[in-house]
Scaffold this motif. Structure first.
Motif, PDB file in Angstrom:
ATOM      1  N   LEU A  17     -32.961  -2.151  16.476  1.00  0.00           N
ATOM      2  CA  LEU A  17     -32.588  -3.475  15.966  1.00  0.00           C
ATOM      3  C   LEU A  17     -31.289  -3.383  15.184  1.00  0.00           C
ATOM      4  O   LEU A  17     -31.101  -2.467  14.384  1.00  0.00           O
ATOM      5  CB  LEU A  17     -33.700  -4.019  15.057  1.00  0.00           C
ATOM      6  CG  LEU A  17     -33.427  -5.352  14.347  1.00  0.00           C
ATOM      7  CD1 LEU A  17     -33.366  -6.498  15.352  1.00  0.00           C
ATOM      8  CD2 LEU A  17     -34.506  -5.631  13.304  1.00  0.00           C
ATOM      9  N   GLY A  18     -30.399  -4.339  15.420  1.00  0.00           N
ATOM     10  CA  GLY A  18     -29.135  -4.345  14.693  1.00  0.00           C
ATOM     11  C   GLY A  18     -28.751  -5.737  14.258  1.00  0.00           C
ATOM     12  O   GLY A  18     -29.278  -6.738  14.763  1.00  0.00           O
ATOM     13  N   LEU A  19     -27.807  -5.802  13.327  1.00  0.00           N
ATOM     14  CA  LEU A  19     -27.258  -7.075  12.873  1.00  0.00           C
ATOM     15  C   LEU A  19     -25.990  -7.377  13.660  1.00  0.00           C
ATOM     16  O   LEU A  19     -25.063  -6.579  13.672  1.00  0.00           O
ATOM     17  CB  LEU A  19     -26.930  -7.024  11.381  1.00  0.00           C
ATOM     18  CG  LEU A  19     -26.321  -8.324  10.815  1.00  0.00           C
ATOM     19  CD1 LEU A  19     -27.412  -9.374  10.610  1.00  0.00           C
ATOM     20  CD2 LEU A  19     -25.590  -8.067   9.495  1.00  0.00           C
ATOM     21  N   GLY A  20     -25.957  -8.545  14.316  1.00  0.00           N
ATOM     22  CA  GLY A  20     -24.758  -8.975  15.018  1.00  0.00           C
ATOM     23  C   GLY A  20     -23.873  -9.790  14.094  1.00  0.00           C
ATOM     24  O   GLY A  20     -24.374 -10.498  13.220  1.00  0.00           O
ATOM     25  N   THR A  21     -22.553  -9.704  14.276  1.00  0.00           N
ATOM     26  CA  THR A  21     -21.625 -10.404  13.376  1.00  0.00           C
ATOM     27  C   THR A  21     -20.692 -11.364  14.108  1.00  0.00           C
ATOM     28  O   THR A  21     -19.795 -11.936  13.503  1.00  0.00           O
ATOM     29  CB  THR A  21     -20.777  -9.399  12.573  1.00  0.00           C
ATOM     30  OG1 THR A  21     -20.019  -8.579  13.480  1.00  0.00           O
ATOM     31  CG2 THR A  21     -21.658  -8.506  11.712  1.00  0.00           C
ATOM     32  N   TRP A  22     -20.904 -11.561  15.416  1.00  0.00           N
ATOM     33  CA  TRP A  22     -20.070 -12.493  16.180  1.00  0.00           C
ATOM     34  C   TRP A  22     -20.318 -13.918  15.691  1.00  0.00           C
ATOM     35  O   TRP A  22     -21.465 -14.326  15.471  1.00  0.00           O
ATOM     36  CB  TRP A  22     -20.395 -12.385  17.669  1.00  0.00           C
ATOM     37  CG  TRP A  22     -19.620 -13.339  18.527  1.00  0.00           C
ATOM     38  CD1 TRP A  22     -18.270 -13.537  18.520  1.00  0.00           C
ATOM     39  CD2 TRP A  22     -20.143 -14.212  19.530  1.00  0.00           C
ATOM     40  NE1 TRP A  22     -17.920 -14.482  19.464  1.00  0.00           N
ATOM     41  CE2 TRP A  22     -19.047 -14.918  20.103  1.00  0.00           C
ATOM     42  CE3 TRP A  22     -21.428 -14.463  20.029  1.00  0.00           C
ATOM     43  CZ2 TRP A  22     -19.189 -15.854  21.121  1.00  0.00           C
ATOM     44  CZ3 TRP A  22     -21.581 -15.391  21.044  1.00  0.00           C
ATOM     45  CH2 TRP A  22     -20.479 -16.081  21.576  1.00  0.00           C
ATOM     46  N   GLN A  23     -19.252 -14.673  15.501  1.00  0.00           N
ATOM     47  CA  GLN A  23     -19.301 -16.077  15.076  1.00  0.00           C
ATOM     48  C   GLN A  23     -19.918 -16.274  13.687  1.00  0.00           C
ATOM     49  O   GLN A  23     -20.263 -17.396  13.317  1.00  0.00           O
ATOM     50  CB  GLN A  23     -20.072 -16.937  16.092  1.00  0.00           C
ATOM     51  CG  GLN A  23     -19.337 -17.114  17.417  1.00  0.00           C
ATOM     52  CD  GLN A  23     -20.071 -18.041  18.361  1.00  0.00           C
ATOM     53  OE1 GLN A  23     -21.301 -18.087  18.393  1.00  0.00           O
ATOM     54  NE2 GLN A  23     -19.307 -18.785  19.153  1.00  0.00           N
ATOM     55  N   SER A  24     -20.084 -15.212  12.938  1.00  0.00           N
ATOM     56  CA  SER A  24     -20.605 -15.351  11.576  1.00  0.00           C
ATOM     57  C   SER A  24     -19.522 -15.976  10.701  1.00  0.00           C
ATOM     58  O   SER A  24     -18.354 -15.596  10.764  1.00  0.00           O
ATOM     59  CB  SER A  24     -21.028 -13.989  11.020  1.00  0.00           C
ATOM     60  OG  SER A  24     -22.142 -13.491  11.742  1.00  0.00           O
ATOM     61  N   ALA A  25     -19.923 -16.940   9.891  1.00  0.00           N
ATOM     62  CA  ALA A  25     -18.961 -17.740   9.121  1.00  0.00           C
ATOM     63  C   ALA A  25     -18.152 -16.895   8.146  1.00  0.00           C
ATOM     64  O   ALA A  25     -18.713 -16.045   7.438  1.00  0.00           O
ATOM     65  CB  ALA A  25     -19.702 -18.832   8.364  1.00  0.00           C
ATOM     66  N   PRO A  26     -16.830 -17.115   8.081  1.00  0.00           N
ATOM     67  CA  PRO A  26     -15.986 -16.401   7.113  1.00  0.00           C
ATOM     68  C   PRO A  26     -16.496 -16.615   5.691  1.00  0.00           C
ATOM     69  O   PRO A  26     -16.971 -17.704   5.346  1.00  0.00           O
ATOM     70  CB  PRO A  26     -14.615 -17.057   7.307  1.00  0.00           C
ATOM     71  CG  PRO A  26     -14.640 -17.619   8.684  1.00  0.00           C
ATOM     72  CD  PRO A  26     -16.054 -18.050   8.913  1.00  0.00           C
ATOM     73  N   GLY A  27     -16.422 -15.561   4.909  1.00  0.00           N
ATOM     74  CA  GLY A  27     -16.893 -15.677   3.527  1.00  0.00           C
ATOM     75  C   GLY A  27     -18.361 -15.362   3.360  1.00  0.00           C
ATOM     76  O   GLY A  27     -18.845 -15.205   2.235  1.00  0.00           O
ATOM     77  N   LYS A  28     -19.080 -15.259   4.482  1.00  0.00           N
ATOM     78  CA  LYS A  28     -20.523 -14.972   4.413  1.00  0.00           C
ATOM     79  C   LYS A  28     -20.891 -13.634   5.034  1.00  0.00           C
ATOM     80  O   LYS A  28     -22.017 -13.166   4.900  1.00  0.00           O
ATOM     81  CB  LYS A  28     -21.309 -16.090   5.113  1.00  0.00           C
ATOM     82  CG  LYS A  28     -21.176 -17.447   4.456  1.00  0.00           C
ATOM     83  CD  LYS A  28     -22.041 -18.488   5.155  1.00  0.00           C
ATOM     84  CE  LYS A  28     -21.942 -19.847   4.462  1.00  0.00           C
ATOM     85  NZ  LYS A  28     -22.772 -20.870   5.145  1.00  0.00           N
ATOM     86  N   VAL A  29     -19.931 -13.034   5.730  1.00  0.00           N
ATOM     87  CA  VAL A  29     -20.218 -11.807   6.471  1.00  0.00           C
ATOM     88  C   VAL A  29     -20.478 -10.632   5.538  1.00  0.00           C
ATOM     89  O   VAL A  29     -21.404  -9.840   5.754  1.00  0.00           O
ATOM     90  CB  VAL A  29     -19.064 -11.478   7.441  1.00  0.00           C
ATOM     91  CG1 VAL A  29     -19.366 -10.208   8.230  1.00  0.00           C
ATOM     92  CG2 VAL A  29     -18.822 -12.643   8.389  1.00  0.00           C
ATOM     93  N   LYS A  30     -19.662 -10.499   4.495  1.00  0.00           N
ATOM     94  CA  LYS A  30     -19.819  -9.384   3.566  1.00  0.00           C
ATOM     95  C   LYS A  30     -21.229  -9.338   2.990  1.00  0.00           C
ATOM     96  O   LYS A  30     -21.893  -8.295   3.031  1.00  0.00           O
ATOM     97  CB  LYS A  30     -18.804  -9.492   2.423  1.00  0.00           C
ATOM     98  CG  LYS A  30     -18.994  -8.435   1.330  1.00  0.00           C
ATOM     99  CD  LYS A  30     -18.044  -8.675   0.157  1.00  0.00           C
ATOM    100  CE  LYS A  30     -18.342  -7.718  -0.989  1.00  0.00           C
ATOM    101  NZ  LYS A  30     -17.457  -7.951  -2.156  1.00  0.00           N
ATOM    102  N   SER A  31     -21.706 -10.456   2.465  1.00  0.00           N
ATOM    103  CA  SER A  31     -23.031 -10.474   1.831  1.00  0.00           C
ATOM    104  C   SER A  31     -24.131 -10.273   2.859  1.00  0.00           C
ATOM    105  O   SER A  31     -25.156  -9.639   2.571  1.00  0.00           O
ATOM    106  CB  SER A  31     -23.250 -11.789   1.074  1.00  0.00           C
ATOM    107  OG  SER A  31     -23.156 -12.900   1.945  1.00  0.00           O
ATOM    108  N   ALA A  32     -23.929 -10.802   4.068  1.00  0.00           N
ATOM    109  CA  ALA A  32     -24.934 -10.625   5.124  1.00  0.00           C
ATOM    110  C   ALA A  32     -25.082  -9.154   5.500  1.00  0.00           C
ATOM    111  O   ALA A  32     -26.203  -8.633   5.603  1.00  0.00           O
ATOM    112  CB  ALA A  32     -24.544 -11.444   6.355  1.00  0.00           C
ATOM    113  N   VAL A  33     -23.951  -8.478   5.701  1.00  0.00           N
ATOM    114  CA  VAL A  33     -23.975  -7.060   6.068  1.00  0.00           C
ATOM    115  C   VAL A  33     -24.574  -6.228   4.938  1.00  0.00           C
ATOM    116  O   VAL A  33     -25.429  -5.359   5.163  1.00  0.00           O
ATOM    117  CB  VAL A  33     -22.554  -6.571   6.416  1.00  0.00           C
ATOM    118  CG1 VAL A  33     -22.518  -5.048   6.541  1.00  0.00           C
ATOM    119  CG2 VAL A  33     -22.074  -7.217   7.710  1.00  0.00           C
TER     120      VAL A  33
END
Length: 310
Positions: A17-33
């Motif tokens: 299982l992995g986290l995908g980051t395509w189309q993830s909103a700018p400004g939210k990717v850092k905290s999501a990862v």
């Protein structure tokens, strides 16, 4: 299930299982990862084309700084974009710089075509009529030869392809010194792509599935067999769709930037033979009727060899 892994054809271990980051909103990717890693995810999938690898890198660094996780515990994926398919290492170096990393665990050919590396845009060069500026006499095998050379640089642990059809794999494999470790494809019960999955299994190429819910909005969560299986197990439809890939022996990418959803996506369940039979029958019916659903197919104007698009 974030701790389940598979072994690639070069001996490297890859999470299921992995986290995908395509189309993830700018400004939210850092905290999501950062949240995903701290909550147990070990695979982070990105690409230069996504335009957010700097945020992905910041999220990785934040999680590592919080303690408990080391770089070697993570499996970071990036992809070379089509304007860099004749200068692979330069494309890799761009991603490494943005990510703030010395190496990636897996580097993929994003799409098997070449857009003009000297065109009017770094990622999406166009011709005067507005169409994509594509080099038509390009041979994707040449890109793979450059990919193979990366293994001696220490900048990658494994190499693979993405969006490769059976036809394109059959063109590539006779010329490959190194068999791709992974083929990342759009995959779901609505787009089983069994001909690709079967060939990859035969050749020892691991499948990594993206858009497992049918892309934005998750249309597959409404499919009748998915809903019935979800009710049977008292789980969300998205759980069934993610679990489908693990039951097939594939790695699956779950995409979200919200902490609750990232946590929810970890709840992979063991689907029974009966469950998989129902999902496979659904897939077979769509295939037989010519109604498979492909949600990701950029307007390149190139026939990549997929039966539903050829």
């Amino acid at each position: 299930m974030t701790d389940k892994t598979y072994t690639l054809n070069n001996g490297v271990s890859i999470p299921a299982l992995g986290l995908g980051t395509w189309q993830s909103a700018p400004g939210k990717v850092k905290s999501a990862v950062s949240h995903a890693i701290r909550s147990g995810y070990r695979l982070i999938d990105g690409a230069y084309c996504y335009g957010n690898e700097d945020e992905v890198g910041q999220g990785i660094q934040e999680a590592l700084a919080s303690g408990g996780v080391k770089r070697e515990d993570l499996f970071v994926v990036s992809k070379v974009w089509t304007t860099y398919n004749t200068r692979i290492e330069a494309g890799l170096d761009k991603s490494l710089k943005d990510l703030g990393l010395d190496y990636v665990d897996l580097f993929l050919v994003h799409w098997p075509l070449l857009m003009n590396p000297e065109g009017n845009h770094d990622k999406f060069p166009t011709l005067p009529d507005g169409s994509r500026d594509i080099i038509r006499d390009y041979n994707h095998v040449d890109t793979w030869k450059q990919m193979e050379k990366l293994l001696g640089t220490g900048k990658v642990k494994a190499i693979g392809v993405s969006n490769y059809s059976k036809r394109y794999l059959e063109q590539l494999l006779p010329h490959a010194t190194v068999v791709p470790a992974v083929n990342q494809i759009e995959n779901s019960p609505a787009l089983p792509q069994q001909e690709i999955v079967d060939l990859c299994k035969e050749k020892g190429i691991h499948i990594m599935a993206y858009s497992p819910l049918g892309s934005t909005g998750g249309p597959l969560t409404q499919a009748e067999p998915v809903v019935k299986i979800a009710e049977k197990h008292s789980v969300k439809a998205s759980t069934v769709l993610l679990s489908y890939h693990v039951a097939r022996g594939s790695t699956v990418l779950a995409k979200s930037v919200t902490s609750e959803r990232i946590d929810e996506n970890k709840k992979i369940i063991a689907l029974s033979e009966e469950d998989m039979k129902a999902l496979n029958e659904y897939s077979d019916k769509l295939t037989a009727e010519g109604k498979v659903q492909r949600f990701v197919y950029p307007p390149f104007g190139v026939d990549f060899g997929f039966p539903d698009k050829s």
